[in-house]
Design a protein around this motif. Structure first.
Motif, PDB file in Angstrom:
ATOM      1  N   GLY A   1      29.852  -4.085   1.900  1.00 50.25           N
ATOM      2  CA  GLY A   1      28.803  -3.356   1.981  1.00 50.25           C
ATOM      3  C   GLY A   1      28.328  -2.735   3.372  1.00 50.25           C
ATOM      4  N   PHE A   2      27.902  -3.757   4.053  1.00 47.88           N
ATOM      5  CA  PHE A   2      27.519  -3.491   5.494  1.00 47.88           C
ATOM      6  C   PHE A   2      27.645  -4.830   6.283  1.00 47.88           C
ATOM      7  N   GLY A   3      27.860  -4.661   7.758  1.00 48.70           N
ATOM      8  CA  GLY A   3      27.797  -6.016   8.495  1.00 48.70           C
ATOM      9  C   GLY A   3      26.705  -6.101   9.161  1.00 48.70           C
ATOM     10  N   VAL A   4      26.379  -7.257   9.925  1.00 46.42           N
ATOM     11  CA  VAL A   4      25.253  -7.540  10.786  1.00 46.42           C
ATOM     12  C   VAL A   4      25.908  -7.757  12.099  1.00 46.42           C
ATOM     13  N   ALA A   5      25.915  -6.846  12.988  1.00 48.45           N
ATOM     14  CA  ALA A   5      26.380  -6.897  14.419  1.00 48.45           C
ATOM     15  C   ALA A   5      25.495  -7.539  15.421  1.00 48.45           C
ATOM     16  N   ILE A   6      25.982  -8.505  16.076  1.00 51.33           N
ATOM     17  CA  ILE A   6      25.130  -9.190  17.098  1.00 51.33           C
ATOM     18  C   ILE A   6      25.682  -9.051  18.542  1.00 51.33           C
ATOM     19  N   MET A   7      24.799  -8.997  19.564  1.00 49.26           N
ATOM     20  CA  MET A   7      25.509  -8.759  21.099  1.00 49.26           C
ATOM     21  C   MET A   7      24.537  -9.670  21.703  1.00 49.26           C
ATOM     22  N   GLU A   8      25.169 -10.321  22.667  1.00 49.25           N
ATOM     23  CA  GLU A   8      24.328 -11.359  23.708  1.00 49.25           C
ATOM     24  C   GLU A   8      24.417 -10.820  24.947  1.00 49.25           C
ATOM     25  N   ASN A   9      23.549 -11.194  26.018  1.00 54.33           N
ATOM     26  CA  ASN A   9      23.809 -10.738  27.323  1.00 54.33           C
ATOM     27  C   ASN A   9      24.530 -11.958  28.014  1.00 54.33           C
ATOM     28  N   ALA A  10      24.432 -11.838  29.317  1.00 55.84           N
ATOM     29  CA  ALA A  10      25.044 -13.005  30.222  1.00 55.84           C
ATOM     30  C   ALA A  10      24.708 -14.321  30.087  1.00 55.84           C
ATOM     31  N   PHE A  11      23.467 -14.314  29.527  1.00 60.63           N
ATOM     32  CA  PHE A  11      22.754 -15.598  29.403  1.00 60.63           C
ATOM     33  C   PHE A  11      22.643 -16.037  27.864  1.00 60.63           C
TER      34      PHE A  11
END
Length: 410
Positions: free
Chosen positions: A212-222
């Motif tokens: 159906g859909f996905g949950v995309a996560i992104m993190e910074n350098a910390f």
């Protein structure tokens, strides 16, 4: 028994300084609010019907706030009248077993008690068909039998290959939800072609399975959450390619351009699936292209393996010198099993072993060529995740006069 000449133990190693590296630190102040807003968008809401059985796929990597992200997604699906449940999506991790994968999820706080829904870790698969080269695409049976599938994963640069798709939602569909069988089949692909394989396989899965859909996560350098976005299945491949490009800007790296030796305090599976991130150090047995700036250096020294790695010292073979401490912590069975599974057996080689850190550094110095012994250039990092503070020798520090220092003793 000394392994160097007496004079090689007598000279003074250079004074070291702690310097602060600066990276973009933008992050979400209220990630829960951002996720709820993204899930509430009309293009996402219309995909969920009352009474649907929804498989929420969760993997084996440590992601900041993963239990909260999963719980918010589950609660939203319940609000729409759906019946969500969690499926493990970690390929061969957790030993590739039902019990092992349940333990991995529990270590992140993802349990039936905490989430309020069933947790399914069965590893049976269904055959969704074949890629153009004839290799079959295997997919988790429990997820396939659901009315809707929602993968949740972090988008990041991969340790073993470069391409438009790397680690993320598509890889979770192909590798994570492929379980042991699908993971093994996918890894028959050469890493030079891995990104293309992921795209072809993910497209087939989206066509054949009820994604159906996905949950995309992104993190910074910390390791702070800087993006949370619900992505419809029809946009997943294209959107993930855009997010992979953004990852390059978010990654930490060593900002010193040249060194003789780099000392790494620790490697481990809790740091990277490869023990350390080759994107930072530029060493790998399976790739030659990197997207981040990498210092020019001659020798790499390793001091320790994290306790959380439980003896899996995968990646040790990429170092030139290690300490007795590393060797004593190495569980060869665990390390070899990992190396064989990813077809990277050179990553499990045993480098030269030194008595301690002092001897390891001196061996590295002795084995370098054309050194200025009065101005040795040495970098020391904790691991490839924590790069805000690194230590550099005086010769390097003199070139970085604008940086604040903290004296570090050998």
């Amino acid at each position: 028994m000394p392994v160097l000449l007496p004079e090689d133990y007598e000279y003074k190693l250079p004074r070291m300084y702690t310097i602060h590296q600066h990276f973009p630190d933008a992050h979400l102040d209220e990630p829960e609010t951002v996720l709820k807003e993204s899930l509430s968008r009309e293009e996402i809401r219309v995909l969920v019907k009352s009474g649907m059985k929804v498989a929420v796929a969760v993997g084996s990597r440590g992601i900041t706030g993963i239990s909260q992200i999963v719980k918010i997604t589950i609660d939203y699906l319940k609000e729409l009248g759906a019946s969500p449940f969690i499926v493990s999506a970690m390929g061969s991790h957790g030993g590739g077993t039902k019990e092992g994968q349940r333990e991995v999820l529990a270590s992140y706080g993802i349990t039936e008690e905490n989430m309020g829904v069933p947790v399914v870790t069965d590893t049976d698969t269904v055959d969704l068909g074949a890629r153009k080269n004839g290799q079959h695409v295997w997919f988790d049976r429990a997820a396939y039998q659901a009315d809707l599938i929602v993968p949740i994963n972090r988008i990041k640069l991969h340790t073993d290959f470069v391409g438009e798709l790397q680690s993320g939602l598509c890889k979770m569909l192909v590798i994570g939800l492929g379980n042991q069988k699908g993971c093994s089949a996918a890894h028959e692909t050469d890493f030079e072609e891995f990104s293309d394989m992921l795209e072809e396989s993910a497209a087939l899965i989206i066509k054949k399975a009820p994604v159906g859909f996905g949950v995309a996560i992104m993190e910074n350098a910390f390791d702070e959450t800087c993006l949370l976005e619900a992505v419809p299945a029809g946009q997943m491949i294209a959107r993930e390619k855009e997010l992979v490009k953004l990852c390059v800007e978010k990654m930490p790296y060593i900002q010193v351009k040249k060194a003789d030796i780099i000392i790494v305090e620790e490697i481990g599976k809790d740091i990277s699936g490869a023990g350390f991130d080759p994107n930072i150090l530029g060493r790998s047995t399976v790739r030659s292209k990197y997207l981040l700036p990498i210092p020019e250096f001659q020798k790499l020294v390793l001091l320790d393996v994290t306790e959380a790695s439980h003896g899996n010292a995968i990646g040790v073979g990429l170092f030139d010198v290690i300490t007795e401490k590393v060797f004593s912590k190495m569980d060869r069975e665990a390390t070899y099993a990992n190396a064989i599974a990813c077809k990277c057996i050179l990553d499990a080689r045993i480098p030269m072993i030194a008595k301690d850190e002092d001897e390891a550094v001196r061996i590295a110095v002795k084995s370098c060529r054309s050194l200025d012994m009065e101005n040795l250039r040495i970098i020391r990092i904790k691991n490839t995740l924590n790069l805000e503070k690194i230590q550099v020798s005086e010769a390097i520090y003199r070139e970085e006069k604008s940086l604040q220092i903290q004296f570090y003793k050998w």
